[in-house]
Scaffold this motif. Structure first.
Motif, PDB file in Angstrom:
ATOM      1  N   ARG A   1     -25.463  73.991  31.879  1.00 46.08           N
ATOM      2  CA  ARG A   1     -26.921  73.933  32.050  1.00 46.08           C
ATOM      3  C   ARG A   1     -27.285  73.140  33.297  1.00 46.08           C
ATOM      4  O   ARG A   1     -28.194  73.505  34.043  1.00 46.08           O
ATOM      5  N   ALA A   2     -26.551  72.043  33.540  1.00 49.10           N
ATOM      6  CA  ALA A   2     -26.845  71.200  34.702  1.00 49.10           C
ATOM      7  C   ALA A   2     -26.585  71.943  36.008  1.00 49.10           C
ATOM      8  O   ALA A   2     -27.436  71.952  36.899  1.00 49.10           O
ATOM      9  N   VAL A   3     -25.413  72.565  36.144  1.00 44.99           N
ATOM     10  CA  VAL A   3     -25.096  73.233  37.412  1.00 44.99           C
ATOM     11  C   VAL A   3     -25.944  74.487  37.601  1.00 44.99           C
ATOM     12  O   VAL A   3     -26.219  74.894  38.737  1.00 44.99           O
ATOM     13  N   SER A   4     -26.381  75.096  36.494  1.00 47.71           N
ATOM     14  CA  SER A   4     -27.232  76.277  36.602  1.00 47.71           C
ATOM     15  C   SER A   4     -28.640  75.916  37.060  1.00 47.71           C
ATOM     16  O   SER A   4     -29.367  76.765  37.581  1.00 47.71           O
ATOM     17  N   SER A   5     -29.030  74.650  36.855  1.00 38.86           N
ATOM     18  CA  SER A   5     -30.381  74.222  37.232  1.00 38.86           C
ATOM     19  C   SER A   5     -30.489  73.900  38.712  1.00 38.86           C
ATOM     20  O   SER A   5     -31.585  73.747  39.238  1.00 38.86           O
ATOM     21  N   SER A   6     -29.341  73.765  39.398  1.00 37.57           N
ATOM     22  CA  SER A   6     -29.340  73.323  40.787  1.00 37.57           C
ATOM     23  C   SER A   6     -29.057  74.481  41.735  1.00 37.57           C
ATOM     24  O   SER A   6     -28.191  75.318  41.464  1.00 37.57           O
ATOM     25  N   ILE A   7     -29.796  74.507  42.838  1.00 42.79           N
ATOM     26  CA  ILE A   7     -29.576  75.556  43.836  1.00 42.79           C
ATOM     27  C   ILE A   7     -28.212  75.399  44.489  1.00 42.79           C
ATOM     28  O   ILE A   7     -27.508  76.373  44.759  1.00 42.79           O
ATOM     29  N   SER A   8     -27.815  74.164  44.731  1.00 42.31           N
ATOM     30  CA  SER A   8     -26.529  73.921  45.395  1.00 42.31           C
ATOM     31  C   SER A   8     -25.828  72.729  44.749  1.00 42.31           C
ATOM     32  O   SER A   8     -26.105  71.576  45.113  1.00 42.31           O
ATOM     33  N   SER A   9     -24.967  72.996  43.795  1.00 39.91           N
ATOM     34  CA  SER A   9     -24.191  71.931  43.163  1.00 39.91           C
ATOM     35  C   SER A   9     -22.995  71.582  44.049  1.00 39.91           C
ATOM     36  O   SER A   9     -22.380  72.462  44.650  1.00 39.91           O
ATOM     37  N   LYS A  10     -22.683  70.298  44.118  1.00 42.17           N
ATOM     38  CA  LYS A  10     -21.501  69.847  44.849  1.00 42.17           C
ATOM     39  C   LYS A  10     -20.452  69.425  43.820  1.00 42.17           C
ATOM     40  O   LYS A  10     -20.728  68.587  42.963  1.00 42.17           O
ATOM     41  N   TYR A  11     -19.268  70.037  43.908  1.00 41.92           N
ATOM     42  CA  TYR A  11     -18.225  69.783  42.926  1.00 41.92           C
ATOM     43  C   TYR A  11     -17.199  68.789  43.461  1.00 41.92           C
ATOM     44  O   TYR A  11     -16.946  68.710  44.663  1.00 41.92           O
ATOM     45  N   TYR A  12     -16.611  68.051  42.520  1.00 42.63           N
ATOM     46  CA  TYR A  12     -15.597  67.057  42.862  1.00 42.63           C
ATOM     47  C   TYR A  12     -14.443  67.140  41.872  1.00 42.63           C
ATOM     48  O   TYR A  12     -14.654  67.308  40.663  1.00 42.63           O
ATOM     49  N   ARG A  13     -13.229  66.987  42.374  1.00 48.86           N
ATOM     50  CA  ARG A  13     -12.065  66.814  41.513  1.00 48.86           C
ATOM     51  C   ARG A  13     -12.066  65.369  41.021  1.00 48.86           C
ATOM     52  O   ARG A  13     -12.662  64.489  41.650  1.00 48.86           O
ATOM     53  N   PRO A  14     -11.404  65.109  39.877  1.00 47.83           N
ATOM     54  CA  PRO A  14     -11.424  63.738  39.334  1.00 47.83           C
ATOM     55  C   PRO A  14     -10.985  62.668  40.332  1.00 47.83           C
ATOM     56  O   PRO A  14     -11.575  61.587  40.390  1.00 47.83           O
ATOM     57  N   GLU A  15      -9.973  62.977  41.157  1.00 49.96           N
ATOM     58  CA  GLU A  15      -9.467  61.978  42.101  1.00 49.96           C
ATOM     59  C   GLU A  15     -10.431  61.720  43.258  1.00 49.96           C
ATOM     60  O   GLU A  15     -10.256  60.757  44.022  1.00 49.96           O
ATOM     61  N   GLU A  16     -11.460  62.569  43.408  1.00 47.78           N
ATOM     62  CA  GLU A  16     -12.438  62.384  44.480  1.00 47.78           C
ATOM     63  C   GLU A  16     -13.610  61.492  44.075  1.00 47.78           C
ATOM     64  O   GLU A  16     -14.417  61.113  44.910  1.00 47.78           O
ATOM     65  N   ILE A  17     -13.703  61.165  42.794  1.00 47.78           N
ATOM     66  CA  ILE A  17     -14.788  60.321  42.313  1.00 47.78           C
ATOM     67  C   ILE A  17     -14.455  58.861  42.604  1.00 47.78           C
ATOM     68  O   ILE A  17     -13.419  58.351  42.183  1.00 47.78           O
ATOM     69  N   THR A  18     -15.327  58.194  43.342  1.00 45.66           N
ATOM     70  CA  THR A  18     -15.118  56.794  43.699  1.00 45.66           C
ATOM     71  C   THR A  18     -15.990  55.893  42.820  1.00 45.66           C
ATOM     72  O   THR A  18     -17.010  56.344  42.271  1.00 45.66           O
ATOM     73  N   PRO A  19     -15.618  54.616  42.669  1.00 40.90           N
ATOM     74  CA  PRO A  19     -16.456  53.686  41.887  1.00 40.90           C
ATOM     75  C   PRO A  19     -17.887  53.613  42.403  1.00 40.90           C
ATOM     76  O   PRO A  19     -18.830  53.465  41.619  1.00 40.90           O
ATOM     77  N   ALA A  20     -18.066  53.743  43.723  1.00 43.60           N
ATOM     78  CA  ALA A  20     -19.417  53.664  44.297  1.00 43.60           C
ATOM     79  C   ALA A  20     -20.307  54.798  43.805  1.00 43.60           C
ATOM     80  O   ALA A  20     -21.533  54.652  43.715  1.00 43.60           O
ATOM     81  N   MET A  21     -19.697  55.933  43.460  1.00 40.19           N
ATOM     82  CA  MET A  21     -20.472  57.082  42.996  1.00 40.19           C
ATOM     83  C   MET A  21     -21.004  56.866  41.593  1.00 40.19           C
ATOM     84  O   MET A  21     -21.888  57.585  41.143  1.00 40.19           O
ATOM     85  N   ARG A  22     -20.471  55.871  40.887  1.00 40.49           N
ATOM     86  CA  ARG A  22     -20.912  55.607  39.510  1.00 40.49           C
ATOM     87  C   ARG A  22     -21.723  54.314  39.425  1.00 40.49           C
ATOM     88  O   ARG A  22     -21.949  53.787  38.346  1.00 40.49           O
ATOM     89  N   ASN A  23     -22.149  53.806  40.556  1.00 43.74           N
ATOM     90  CA  ASN A  23     -22.820  52.502  40.608  1.00 43.74           C
ATOM     91  C   ASN A  23     -24.184  52.479  39.936  1.00 43.74           C
ATOM     92  O   ASN A  23     -24.502  51.583  39.180  1.00 43.74           O
ATOM     93  N   ARG A  24     -25.036  53.459  40.235  1.00 40.86           N
ATOM     94  CA  ARG A  24     -26.438  53.428  39.799  1.00 40.86           C
ATOM     95  C   ARG A  24     -26.669  54.425  38.671  1.00 40.86           C
ATOM     96  O   ARG A  24     -26.638  55.639  38.869  1.00 40.86           O
TER      97      ARG A  24
END
Length: 201
Positions: A129-152
């Motif tokens: 539902r989330a990705v279908s709601s967005s015109i352009s979703s940006k995907y990430y592999r688990p190893e690409e997620i950084t702590p800074a991306m989960r800050n806020r």
């Protein structure tokens, strides 16, 4: 990923006879199985096409890329991860499709003994539902997620994603705000959200 109520948990006392009954019922209950598509990139039919052709509900994250076909370049939606595929079906239906020549495999739980990996129904529905709601979703592999991306941490109030909670991802140089939604250990997507719907937590 989102704010859906979890089903009430139940505790059963199982003996050897009703254990087999419960396992059989689980095999008959459709679940979101995580699969590997091992078909060649130039195959006429991908595993996604083969499964949907059999009436099986499937999902694979798509991204738009420039491809060359017949000497001509054009835009085409292609899988973000070519070998990642989710199929909503039963073990009994999928098992015959895992024959070696069909180039399709279950992904197995790490450390489990041949236990096919599945995703909770509510989590998969929230992600789709989330990705279908967005015109352009940006995907990430688990190893690409950084702590800074989960800050806020944020909550979405209003709009098609009302009630969703996650991390706010901002892209430097743009005013676009994105909500990070995840299928843990598998995939994450940053989907566009309107600033007026964002509530900081």
């Amino acid at each position: 990923i989102a704010y859906y109520p979890h089903p009430k948990s139940c505790i059963y006392k199982l003996n050897s006879s009703n254990k087999s009954t419960l396992l059989r019922k689980m095999d008959e209950t459709p679940q979101w199985y995580v699969l590997r598509d091992l078909s060649r990139p130039n195959s006429k039919l991908s595993a996604f096409d083969k499964l949907t052709g059999k009436g099986i509900k499937c999902f694979t994250p798509l991204v738009r890329k420039v491809v060359t076909q017949g000497g001509k370049q054009g835009w085409k939606d292609v899988p973000y991860m070519r070998d990642l595929l989710f199929a909503h079906s039963t073990h009994d239906v999928l098992d015959p499709l895992m024959a070696p020549g069909l180039r399709l495999q279950y992904r197995y739980v790490h450390g489990g003994f041949k236990e096919p990996m599945t995703v909770r129904e509510a989590d998969m529905d929230c992600f789709i539902r989330a990705v279908s709601s967005s015109i352009s979703s940006k995907y990430y592999r688990p190893e690409e997620i950084t702590p800074a991306m989960r800050n806020r941490r944020i909550r979405i109030i209003g709009g098609p994603l009302h009630g969703y909670e996650g991390s706010l991802v901002t892209v430097r140089g743009t005013t676009v705000k994105r909500l990070l939604v995840e299928l843990p250990m598998l995939l994450a997507a940053a989907v566009e959200v309107e600033p007026e719907f964002i509530q900081l937590l």
